[in-house]
Design an enzyme around this catalytic site. Structure first.
Site, PDB file in Angstrom:
ATOM      1  N   GLY A  68       0.356 -26.796  -1.593  1.00  0.00           N
ATOM      2  CA  GLY A  68      -0.235 -28.118  -1.770  1.00  0.00           C
ATOM      3  C   GLY A  68      -1.343 -28.129  -2.813  1.00  0.00           C
ATOM      4  N   THR A  69      -2.172 -27.106  -2.815  1.00  0.00           N
ATOM      5  CA  THR A  69      -3.270 -27.037  -3.787  1.00  0.00           C
ATOM      6  C   THR A  69      -2.706 -27.048  -5.209  1.00  0.00           C
ATOM      7  OG1 THR A  69      -4.650 -25.814  -2.231  1.00  0.00           O
ATOM      8  CG2 THR A  69      -5.237 -25.637  -4.558  1.00  0.00           C
ATOM      9  N   ASN A 135      -7.487 -34.703   6.365  1.00  0.00           N
ATOM     10  CA  ASN A 135      -7.200 -33.493   7.120  1.00  0.00           C
ATOM     11  C   ASN A 135      -8.170 -33.252   8.279  1.00  0.00           C
ATOM     12  OD1 ASN A 135      -8.541 -33.179   4.443  1.00  0.00           O
ATOM     13  ND2 ASN A 135      -9.179 -31.222   5.309  1.00  0.00           N
ATOM     14  N   GLN A 163      -1.108 -33.768   4.625  1.00  0.00           N
ATOM     15  CA  GLN A 163      -1.209 -33.909   6.088  1.00  0.00           C
ATOM     16  C   GLN A 163      -0.313 -35.019   6.631  1.00  0.00           C
ATOM     17  OE1 GLN A 163      -2.622 -31.854   8.046  1.00  0.00           O
ATOM     18  NE2 GLN A 163      -4.015 -30.732   6.684  1.00  0.00           N
ATOM     19  N   SER A 180       3.041 -29.917   1.144  1.00  0.00           N
ATOM     20  CA  SER A 180       2.878 -28.475   1.337  1.00  0.00           C
ATOM     21  C   SER A 180       3.813 -28.013   2.444  1.00  0.00           C
ATOM     22  CB  SER A 180       1.425 -28.200   1.728  1.00  0.00           C
ATOM     23  OG  SER A 180       1.274 -26.868   2.175  1.00  0.00           O
ATOM     24  N   HIS A 182       3.835 -25.303   4.449  1.00  0.00           N
ATOM     25  CA  HIS A 182       3.352 -24.743   5.722  1.00  0.00           C
ATOM     26  C   HIS A 182       2.724 -25.808   6.623  1.00  0.00           C
ATOM     27  CE1 HIS A 182      -1.138 -24.191   5.115  1.00  0.00           C
ATOM     28  NE2 HIS A 182      -0.781 -24.382   3.860  1.00  0.00           N
ATOM     29  N   THR A 218       8.846 -17.601 -11.467  1.00  0.00           N
ATOM     30  CA  THR A 218       9.994 -17.615 -10.548  1.00  0.00           C
ATOM     31  C   THR A 218       9.616 -18.369  -9.282  1.00  0.00           C
ATOM     32  OG1 THR A 218      10.735 -15.503 -11.416  1.00  0.00           O
ATOM     33  CG2 THR A 218      11.572 -16.126  -9.240  1.00  0.00           C
ATOM     34  N   CYS A 298      -9.817 -24.151   4.881  1.00  0.00           N
ATOM     35  CA  CYS A 298     -10.401 -23.402   3.772  1.00  0.00           C
ATOM     36  C   CYS A 298     -11.856 -23.088   4.051  1.00  0.00           C
ATOM     37  CB  CYS A 298     -10.297 -24.213   2.482  1.00  0.00           C
ATOM     38  SG  CYS A 298      -8.772 -25.109   2.391  1.00  0.00           S
TER      39      CYS A 298
HETATM   40  N1  PLP Z   1      -4.529 -31.358   0.746  1.00  0.00           N
HETATM   41  C1  PLP Z   1      -4.846 -31.529   2.036  1.00  0.00           C
HETATM   42  C2  PLP Z   1      -5.131 -32.899   2.554  1.00  0.00           C
HETATM   43  C3  PLP Z   1      -4.891 -30.427   2.884  1.00  0.00           C
HETATM   44  O1  PLP Z   1      -5.215 -30.601   4.170  1.00  0.00           O
HETATM   45  C4  PLP Z   1      -4.610 -29.142   2.369  1.00  0.00           C
HETATM   46  C5  PLP Z   1      -4.704 -27.953   3.238  1.00  0.00           C
HETATM   47  O2  PLP Z   1      -5.366 -27.938   4.238  1.00  0.00           O
HETATM   48  C6  PLP Z   1      -4.272 -29.024   1.015  1.00  0.00           C
HETATM   49  C7  PLP Z   1      -4.237 -30.159   0.229  1.00  0.00           C
HETATM   50  C8  PLP Z   1      -3.925 -27.706   0.399  1.00  0.00           C
HETATM   51  O3  PLP Z   1      -2.629 -27.297   0.768  1.00  0.00           O
HETATM   52  P1  PLP Z   1      -2.195 -25.759   0.699  1.00  0.00           P
HETATM   53  O4  PLP Z   1      -2.815 -25.079   1.877  1.00  0.00           O
HETATM   54  O5  PLP Z   1      -0.710 -25.777   0.773  1.00  0.00           O
HETATM   55  O6  PLP Z   1      -2.680 -25.215  -0.606  1.00  0.00           O
END
Ligand code: PLP
Length: 351
Positions: A68-69, A135, A163, A180, A182, A218, A298
């Site tokens: 997601g990041t 989140n 989320q 994302s 996971h 990849t 995080c």
């Molecule tokens: N955006 C939101 C709203 C999130 O809650 C998170 C992770 O907690 C992310 C982005 C980042 O996702 P990833 O953990 O897959 O990098």
């Protein structure tokens, strides 16, 4: 153990793990043109199609990433040439790390639409980043109204749906959408950026030209295969909403729920216990076998004051809140077990 930290990472979905394992057994690289490569490519494209279908995109305009990041970063850095970035005050650090002008939120946690309109009117072309669901609190932003304002001012709209995906229906109107794997119950290591057809982000990871030149490297095939399956399985579930509501209805006197007046994700509750530090709450709940977090994953290693609660004007509660987020497979007795541990914790720490 009672796992209530799905917003950090969802409980794995067995079918997604099976798909990831099967993909690990495929020998080829999806970029190779021989038979083994073509087999890997088929796994990749099937997953891409499932992900695009699940979240309102098209396969050709879906860029597969490593999370997601990375999807958020590709959108903001790759689509913002010549544009100011405006981002909500309660966005995830994935967005906040990129220079931007902040759009305030109202005390209930939802985006301040009047402030957004002012910011859009006072400058040049913009890219607006607003998350579908927060989140920490689960608060949903008024995305349809945000999209209408962006359209009226010629701004691009990036929606962080990390989320929200799989937990609520995501309103249309976005130009790009980040998800994302996971957070859907797939293994960690995959994400996606869905794009409105016609938008071509500048790659932030260059290299071998994979993903039609939009993301080099990849592709993480096993995690992507898992995400494809999880995308089809993750759907809004009223059972989870009922369990969350039962938790909130049984909280002891004095405990407050942040953003309770706003529309929220059905699985999330951000509970403030005035006067008691989040760190001490987490420790006792962990000792009782209950896994919750304070703030986003995080920052959960270091319990700091939540920028989300600060932006909502809940300065006092910002270091005193825990986040309870129910996974898709939360057991039927979740509320009873959580509330027993929570009441014991609150009684001890308030003494
Ligand atoms: N955006 C939101 C709203 C999130 O809650 C998170 C992770 O907690 C992310 C982005 C980042 O996702 P990833 O953990 O897959 O990098």
């Amino acid at each position: 153990m009672l796992y209530l930290d799905a917003n950090a990472t969802e409980s794995p979905r067995p079918a997604a793990l099976d798909a990831a394992l099967a993909a690990m057994r495929v020998a080829g690289n999806p970029s190779s043109i021989h038979a083994a490569g073509r087999a890997a490519r088929r796994v990749l494209e099937d997953a891409r199609e499932a992900i695009a279908r699940a979240f309102g995109g098209t396969p050709a305009d879906t860029v597969l990433t490593a999370g997601g990041t990375e999807a958020d970063t590709l959108a903001l850095r790759g689509l913002s040439a010549g544009r100011r970035i405006l981002a909500g005050a309660t966005e995830h650090p994935a967005i906040r790390a990129i220079p931007h002008t902040e759009i305030p939120v109202l005390p209930d946690g939802t985006l301040d639409l009047a402030a957004l309109e002012r910011l859009l009117a006072e400058g040049g072309p913009a890219l607006v980043a607003v998350m579908a669901a927060n989140n920490e609190t689960g608060v949903l932003h008024p995305l349809e109204a945000v999209a209408a304002l962006c359209r009226a001012h010629g701004a691009l709209l990036h929606v962080d749906a990390v989320q929200a995906a799989g937990r609520i229906a995501i309103p249309p109107g976005w130009d790009s959408l980040a998800i994302s794997g996971h957070k859907l119950g797939a293994p960690m290591g995959a994400g996606a950026l869905l794009l409105r057809p016609g938008l071509h982000p500048q790659a932030i990871i260059t290299g071998g030209g994979q993903e039609r030149g939009r993301r080099g490297g990849t592709e993480p095939l096993p995690a992507i295969a898992g995400m494809g399956v999880a995308a089809g399985l993750a759907v809004p579930d009223p059972r989870i909403a009922a369990l969350r509501d039962a938790i909130e209805a049984g909280l002891p006197e004095g405990a407050l729920v942040a953003g309770q007046a706003a529309p929220r994700l059905p699985n999330t509750s951000c509970i403030i216990l005035p006067g008691v530090s989040a760190e001490r709450q987490l420790l006792l709940l962990d000792q009782a076998g209950v896994c919750v977090s304070s703030g986003s994953a995080c920052s959960s290693g270091k319990v700091s004051r939540s920028h989300v609660l600060l932006a909502m004007g809940l300065g006092q509660g910002a270091g005193q809140a825990i986040r309870v987020s129910l996974p898709w497979d939360a057991p039927e007795d979740t509320a009873e077990r959580f509330l027993a541990a929570y009441r014991a914790m609150a009684q001890r720490l308030r003494r």
